[in-house]
Design a protein around this motif. Structure first.
Motif, short mmCIF file in Angstrom:
data_model
loop_
_atom_site.label_atom_id
_atom_site.label_comp_id
_atom_site.label_asym_id
_atom_site.label_seq_id
_atom_site.Cartn_x
_atom_site.Cartn_y
_atom_site.Cartn_z
N LEU A 27 0.83 -1.21 0.00
CA LEU A 27 0.00 0.00 0.00
C LEU A 27 0.86 1.26 0.00
CD1 LEU A 27 -2.83 -1.01 2.52
CD2 LEU A 27 -2.98 -0.85 0.03
N TYR A 28 1.97 1.21 0.73
CA TYR A 28 2.88 2.36 0.76
C TYR A 28 3.49 2.62 -0.61
CZ TYR A 28 7.05 5.14 1.64
OH TYR A 28 8.03 6.11 1.57
N LEU A 29 3.92 1.55 -1.29
CA LEU A 29 4.51 1.70 -2.62
C LEU A 29 3.50 2.27 -3.61
CD1 LEU A 29 6.51 -1.66 -2.82
CD2 LEU A 29 7.45 0.62 -2.48
N ILE A 30 2.25 1.81 -3.50
CA ILE A 30 1.20 2.32 -4.38
C ILE A 30 0.93 3.79 -4.09
CG2 ILE A 30 -1.25 2.14 -4.98
CD1 ILE A 30 -1.04 -0.87 -4.39
N PRO B 276 9.30 -10.16 -4.74
CA PRO B 276 8.74 -9.94 -6.07
C PRO B 276 7.88 -8.67 -6.17
CG PRO B 276 8.57 -12.25 -5.51
CD PRO B 276 9.06 -11.54 -4.28
N ILE B 277 7.21 -8.30 -5.08
CA ILE B 277 6.43 -7.06 -5.10
C ILE B 277 7.36 -5.86 -5.27
CG2 ILE B 277 5.00 -5.52 -3.68
CD1 ILE B 277 3.71 -8.03 -2.49
N LEU B 278 8.48 -5.87 -4.56
CA LEU B 278 9.46 -4.78 -4.72
C LEU B 278 10.03 -4.77 -6.13
CD1 LEU B 278 11.45 -4.97 -1.35
CD2 LEU B 278 9.50 -3.53 -1.92
N LEU C 191 9.53 -13.64 2.42
CA LEU C 191 10.56 -12.97 1.63
C LEU C 191 10.29 -13.10 0.13
CD1 LEU C 191 13.84 -13.92 3.55
CD2 LEU C 191 12.62 -11.74 3.59
N CYS C 192 9.81 -14.30 -0.27
CA CYS C 192 9.58 -14.55 -1.70
C CYS C 192 8.21 -14.06 -2.16
CB CYS C 192 9.76 -16.04 -2.00
SG CYS C 192 11.47 -16.59 -1.80
#
Length: 275
Positions: free
Chosen positions: A22-25, A103-105, A98-99
């Motif tokens: 949500l932060y990245l979006i 991938p989201i990052l 982590l996996c």
């Protein structure tokens, strides 16, 4: 680790993934929502672009998370690394965390721009994540010890008791009642387990048995039903797990190879992060 703590552990990791996503979006939605042709004119293009400090940082951190999650899980599973400190099932949860976050990052590192060899790596990563979700479901269905080790067929078979002998010696049941119980147990796929127990409860209710003994017999039969289900599930899930590896491992290797090529090309062209 108690069940409640385990649930809290999983919930915390899921919340971290959700909050970070949500932060990245929220942070970059104006940039990611801009067409590819107009992004060059966005005031923060140099920040969010894949080669920018922010964009490239997401790719580096995400790739590190994926590699670390894979390496530490393989080291624990195959070579018993930190076997005394970490139970396999909890490390699996960390591996999945982590996996999933990695991938989201990486997705946000690409700025949703896919093309060429990078697109192959991305879709391989998507296939790895999706197959990982399926693998997690299969893993949950395989009977395991409290430490997370998979139970063997022999171990499950040894856990079963000779029900007829125990019913006769401990409860002194009549042979016709014992026959009813063993017949019910043998009809694993034709009668629902609740109906089995309901019918058995009626049969025992007609016998001159103390309530304590009737309950003990029902609990014993329940345990045998659970073990029978575990044995059947183990056989089926072991087969599915073999097929699952056929899909999961090749995509993971393709992704790894292309990521290595991508990093090598990036360094060759002189792209650097904060170093």
């Amino acid at each position: 680790m108690k069940k409640s703590v385990h649930i809290a552990y999983i919930t915390t990791m899921a919340l971290i993934v959700l909050v970070v996503t949500l932060y990245l979006i929220y942070t970059g939605y104006t940039y990611y929502g801009t067409s590819l042709e107009e992004r060059f004119y966005h005031p923060r293009h140099n920040w969010f672009k894949p080669s920018g400090i922010y964009g490239q940082g997401l790719g580096i951190i995400g790739t590190f998370m994926i590699l670390f999650g894979v390496v530490i899980y393989i080291a624990r599973k195959r070579y018993n690394f930190l076997a005394k400190q970490i139970r396999l099932k909890y490390l699996l949860e960390f591996h999945i965390f982590l996996c999933t976050l990695g991938p989201i990052l990486v997705l946000f590192h690409t700025a949703f721009k896919f093309g060429g060899i990078v697109s192959v790596a991305f879709w391989s990563m998507v296939a790895v994540v999706l197959s990982g979700v399926i693998g997690r479901f299969i893993y949950n269905q395989i009977p395991r010890t409290i430490e997370g080790r998979e139970l063997s067929m022999n171990e499950l078979q040894h856990m079963k008791t000779d029900l007829a002998v125990v019913l006769h010696q401990r409860f002194n049941l009549e042979s016709n009642t014992i026959t009813i119980v063993t017949d019910l147990m043998s009809k694993e796929n034709t009668i629902d387990n609740r109906k089995k127990l309901g019918y058995l409860k009626k049969v025992l209710g007609r016998k001159d048995l103390p309530k304590k003994d009737r309950n003990a017999i029902l609990q014993m039969v329940k345990k045998e039903i659970v073990l029978s289900n575990k044995i059947g599930r183990l056989q089926m899930m072991q087969k599915l797990f073999k097929y699952w590896h056929v899909a999961h491992m090749p995509f993971a290797l393709i992704m790894l190879i292309i990521v290595v090529i991508h990093v090598a090309v990036t360094l060759a062209f002189g792209y650097k992060w904060i170093f």
